[in-house]
Design a protein around this motif. Structure first.
Motif, mmCIF file in Angstrom:
data_model
loop_
_atom_site.group_PDB
_atom_site.id
_atom_site.type_symbol
_atom_site.label_atom_id
_atom_site.label_comp_id
_atom_site.label_asym_id
_atom_site.label_seq_id
_atom_site.Cartn_x
_atom_site.Cartn_y
_atom_site.Cartn_z
ATOM 1 N N GLU A 704 0.867 -1.150 0.072
ATOM 2 C CA GLU A 704 -0.180 -0.027 0.062
ATOM 3 C C GLU A 704 1.086 1.369 -0.073
ATOM 4 O O GLU A 704 1.741 1.577 1.031
ATOM 5 C CB GLU A 704 -0.899 -0.082 1.209
ATOM 6 C CG GLU A 704 -1.816 1.235 1.180
ATOM 7 C CD GLU A 704 -2.827 1.274 2.311
ATOM 8 O OE1 GLU A 704 -3.946 1.958 2.367
ATOM 9 O OE2 GLU A 704 -2.991 0.284 3.116
ATOM 10 N N ASP A 709 -0.807 5.036 -7.872
ATOM 11 C CA ASP A 709 -2.084 4.581 -8.462
ATOM 12 C C ASP A 709 -1.727 3.606 -9.375
ATOM 13 O O ASP A 709 -1.009 3.653 -10.463
ATOM 14 C CB ASP A 709 -2.588 5.772 -9.521
ATOM 15 C CG ASP A 709 -3.930 5.662 -10.017
ATOM 16 O OD1 ASP A 709 -4.864 4.841 -9.523
ATOM 17 O OD2 ASP A 709 -4.248 6.419 -11.058
ATOM 18 N N PRO A 710 -2.452 2.432 -8.991
ATOM 19 C CA PRO A 710 -3.372 2.106 -7.838
ATOM 20 C C PRO A 710 -2.188 2.141 -6.549
ATOM 21 O O PRO A 710 -1.159 1.837 -6.499
ATOM 22 C CB PRO A 710 -3.879 0.686 -8.065
ATOM 23 C CG PRO A 710 -2.757 -0.003 -8.730
ATOM 24 C CD PRO A 710 -2.088 1.187 -9.948
ATOM 25 N N SER A 711 -3.073 2.372 -5.345
ATOM 26 C CA SER A 711 -2.233 2.324 -4.308
ATOM 27 C C SER A 711 -2.088 1.104 -3.642
ATOM 28 O O SER A 711 -1.151 1.018 -2.835
ATOM 29 C CB SER A 711 -3.156 3.183 -2.936
ATOM 30 O OG SER A 711 -4.337 2.662 -2.782
ATOM 31 N N GLU A 770 -1.194 -2.655 -15.397
ATOM 32 C CA GLU A 770 -1.531 -2.542 -13.913
ATOM 33 C C GLU A 770 -0.205 -3.269 -13.176
ATOM 34 O O GLU A 770 0.283 -4.121 -13.601
ATOM 35 C CB GLU A 770 -2.725 -3.365 -13.710
ATOM 36 C CG GLU A 770 -4.080 -2.704 -14.060
ATOM 37 C CD GLU A 770 -4.287 -1.540 -13.145
ATOM 38 O OE1 GLU A 770 -4.023 -1.700 -12.044
ATOM 39 O OE2 GLU A 770 -4.823 -0.616 -13.858
#
Length: 850
Positions: A704, A709-711, A770
């Protein structure tokens, strides 16, 4: 995916292990009285034994059922000081044979009472026996030159030389175990010589350790990877991942001195010589409060700590290195231990050396000399060497005071020559990695209940590289230095039989230097940081009178001076025995560490070493903290062991630069966290002749980073499934072992389909999809090994080992990255660069022990 040949090989190996396990299951030894064994033999074979009941009445033996009467008698003669002489076809006399045997009598040092049914085993062979009701035991004289380990629950393990025994059964006093949770409650965990303690730690005793698949010598840090939850995603000693953590999250200690370097050959071989290392203790959770740093694990190595009355040593050679060690008595109160090891490729580059080189130098400047990229044909040659040397002085001033002096030197050197064939112009680049560790300690026993220990130490790490570009005059010099000094005070008080207290103080000063210098264009970057840490710690150990409840709890307080920060770290290890076979354990800890490794792919050391040590500064590198908890169930009965453990681990304060991203986050500067939880399972069947085990771990490991982005996305080390099935078998002086290792591939990131290249300023870069959404192919490896020990004389033994890593030569992909390059038409394209696992690596070693 593996091809059909590899799959058939794996299936055949599994079938072999299963068949061996089933075949050997019937051979399980049971401890019986000799009189009972003889009565059973009389019934089975219709014979009669003639003997003196008084001589045999207290004798017990671990007896394995044999196929014939003759085999049974031969087995008993090998275990006991008795001869079985046939009078005729039916009658057999049993006569005591004292000429071919030595003996001893084991008594408890605190009570003077005999220790019946204590185990006495050889450290070199499979020979073992249990003591009789009066504490006596007998050992055949052909074991002269070997060492024996005596074990009895509640008492310290004790090692003696067979040569110290006589025919008069002299007394051996064994001290009681100090009431701590270091007490062993599983003596053989997966393999012989691996033990599980009440505090959840695993201890590997190198002198008793069995044989692991693929190893000619029991590489200390390779052995740790036999445990569920411990692995290396890139097959190196310098990248051990414990429950999803990076290597720099491990606290590695040599005789309580922190080591910043763990491997030779840039990680393929442990930097710590096993010859005089007595044991290795591993904490995956719940480390005692006297340990700081290491939020993922503690790996503590200890050398032999007993003053020796006789000289011993050994020397050996394998296809990678030669080594030697000696234990030299200086007096009846002092012993000197020395050991050394050096690579042999300067004399001969063996096939296994070449395989290791191909593995470690792939995708580095040592091998990236492709003429297609420059149009210039270049010849390249590397020269590599490593060595280590250690010495240790043990001086027992008296019964109360022990003085220890330790020194260890590690060195790796690489020279890399590049020559333009047409012009014969050449450049020489070099890389050196070395460490020095030294310490002095004084341990005093003030009374039967109070003891203290003082340790002062220093440790250094020095990484230096000079990279000369062959086509230009550019030279890049890089250096990463660590200098750490420390003082540690420990005290232990045995308050009652059930309760003991411990505490202490630790001071650490760590200085780290990072330097980079380029001549064209001129650029200099020099940074030196120092951090001082004060720590106070205290705790207690409670063991109930029934010894069914065991608790170890403590608190550590760290103060980081330059950062003006306090960290409070509670620790707990709880073990409850529900029945004689079943126990539960609950373990938890808070930890912190201020030293981490930054990974620089663009400013690396010739591409061979990409990591450099850095200090927390609370600006862009915070102190890393962790909270971990685990709950486990352990079942042990009649040679069977089942261990199931679930864990939760939260780590905060990591940085993008120390995770080694090779995607859109590679050059980002951000802090984040990861959350790892999972399950570890092991099942093992073991007896004196064989051990078969299966281990499995499940891991869910997620990052995290709030600014990404994404976290949230999978951790680089999110290896979801990992399993090992292995077995070892001992027959007299022969040992064999084989094993299969499997794990799912680690995550990686693909370029964005149909839009793989984008511009960042004037530079073309890869545009990624991603993060960590894809997985490398599953990993498979089959290893085998064998060992044979024979006695040259009463004082000299020889040992030969054969082993092969990756027997099926499976080509596993360990890492994938993507780069922008130019094709033959000058167009920009994205190329995929893979690094692969080590290929088939057969090795052989020969050692002489005296």
């Amino acid at each position: 995916m593996p091809n059909s040949t590899n799959i058939r090989g794996i299936l055949l190996t599994i079938c072999w292990l299963v068949l061996v396990g089933q075949d050997l299951h019937s051979q399980t030894s049971e401890k019986q009285s000799l009189l009972t064994v003889l009565e059973n033999l009389e019934t089975t074979y219709d014979v009669r034994f003639s003997y003196s009941v008084e001589e045999l009445d207290d004798i017990t033996v671990e007896y394995s059922e044999q196929a014939t009467l003759e085999a049974s008698l031969e087995f008993l003669e090998g275990k006991l000081p008795f001869e079985f002489n046939r009078i005729d076809e039916r009658y057999i006399t049993v006569v005591k044979n004292s000429t071919d045997y030595l003996c001893g009598r084991i008594l408890a040092a605190d009570t003077g009472k005999p220790l019946a049914s204590a185990t006495v085993v050889s450290t070199l062979t499979s020979y073992g026996i249990v003591t009789n009701s009066d504490g006596s035991f007998y050992v055949p004289k052909y074991l002269l030159g070997e060492q024996l380990v005596i074990r009895y629950i509640g008492y310290q393990s004790w090692q003696i030389a067979v040569s110290d025994l006589t025919t008069d059964c002299e007394t051996i006093l064994i001290p009681a175990e100090v009431s701590t949770l270091d007490t062993v409650f599983i003596s053989n965990y997966l393999v012989e010589g691996m033990e599980k303690s009440l505090d959840g730690s695993i201890t590997i005793n190198t002198s008793e350790f069995g044989l692991l698949p693929g190893q000619v010598e029991n590489d200390i840090l390779f052995v740790t990877q036999a445990l569920p939850g411990v692995q290396s995603v890139n097959e190196t000693i310098s990248n051990i991942n414990v429950r999803g953590g990076t290597h720099d999250e491990n606290l590695i200690l040599w005789n309580d001195i922190k080591a910043y370097q763990s491997g030779h050959f840039f990680g393929l071989i442990s930097a710590f010589n096993p010859d005089i290392t007595q044991d290795v203790k591993i904490y995956k959770n719940g480390a005692p409060v006297n340990y700081g740093d290491g939020i993922s694990s503690v790996i503590s190595m200890k050398s032999k700590d007993k003053v020796s009355s006789s000289a011993s040593g050994g020397a050996g050679v394998n296809l990678i290195n030669g080594s030697a060690y000696g234990i030299i008595p200086l007096s009846n109160k002092a012993t000197l231990q020395v050991s050394g090891r050096s690579s042999l490729n300067g004399l001969w580059e063996s096939p296994v050396y070449q395989t290791y080189s191909e593995k470690i130098f792939q995708d580095t400047e040592v091998t990236n000399t492709n003429p297609d990229e420059t149009g210039i044909e270049v010849a390249a040659e590397e020269r590599f060497s490593f060595y280590d040397f250690s010495t240790r002085l043990l001086w027992d001033l008296n019964d109360r005071d022990k003085f220890r002096l330790n020194f260890l030197a590690l060195n790796n050197a690489l020279e890399f020559d590049e020559t333009i064939i047409e012009t014969e112009s050449s450049k020489n680049s070099e890389l050196e990695l070395r460490s020095l560790l030294g310490g002095i300690s004084w341990e005093r026993t003030w009374s039967e209940s109070l003891s203290t220990k003082v340790l002062a130490y220093g440790t250094t790490y020095y990484l230096r590289a000079l990279n000369k570009d062959l086509l230009t005059s550019q030279e890049v010099f890089q250096e990463n230095d660590v200098l750490e000094t420390g003082l540690k005070l420990d005290a232990s008080l045995q308050f009652t039989n059930e309760l003991s207290l411990f505490g202490g103080y630790q001071f650490i000063e760590t200085g780290i230097t990072n330097e980079q210098e380029v001549n064209l264009p001129r650029f200099v970057d020099f940074k030196k940081e120092v951090l001082r840490t004060h720590a106070a710690f205290a705790g207690l150990v409670y063991k109930s009178p029934s010894e069914r409840t065991n608790i170890k709890a403590g608190l550590r307080l760290n103060y980081f001076t330059e950062l003006d920060k306090f960290h409070v770290e509670p620790r707990l290890a709880f073990n409850q025995k529900l029945t004689e076979e079943l126990s539960v354990e609950v373990i938890g800890e808070f930890r912190s560490q201020a030293t981490t490794q930054r990974i620089d792919f663009d400013s690396d050391f010739l591409g061979v070493e990409k990591r450099r040590w850095v200090l927390a500064n609370e600006e862009n590198i915070p102190i890393i903290t962790s909270q971990q908890a685990s709950v486990g169930v352990i079942y042990e009965s009649k040679g069977w062991l089942i261990n199931l453990e679930g864990f939760y681990k939260n780590v905060e304060g990591i940085t993008a630069s120390n995770q080694g991203f090779q995607n859109q986050f590679q050059f980002e500067r951000s802090t984040g966290s990861y959350l790892a939880n999972g399950v570890e399972f092991a099942i093992n069947k073991i007896n004196k002749e064989y051990s078969v085990w299966f281990s499995y771990s499940y891991l869910n490991n997620q990052y995290e980073f709030d600014l990404f982005d994404p976290s949230e996305f999978p951790h680089n080390l999110d290896v979801t499934h990992a399993a090992t099935i292995a077995g070892s078998y001992t027959f007299n002086r022969l040992k064999i072992a084989t094993g299969i290792n499997y794990r799912t591939g680690k995550p990686y990131t693909l370029p964005l389909m149909d839009n793989e290249i984008t511009m960042e300023g004037l530079t073309e870069i890869v545009q990624y999809d991603e993060p960590n959404a894809e997985r490398l192919p599953d990993y498979y490896r089959v290893d085998v090994s064998a060992e044979y020990l024979w006695q040259i004389s009463d004082q000299v033994n020889a040992k030969i080992n054969l082993a092969a890593l990756n027997v099926l030569n499976t080509r596993n992909t360990l890492n994938t990255r993507f780069v922008v390059s130019q094709d033959a038409n000058g167009d920009s394209v994205v190329n995929q660069v893979n690094t692969f696992s080590i290929g088939l690596s057969p090795n052989i070693s020969f050692r002489v022990l005296f």
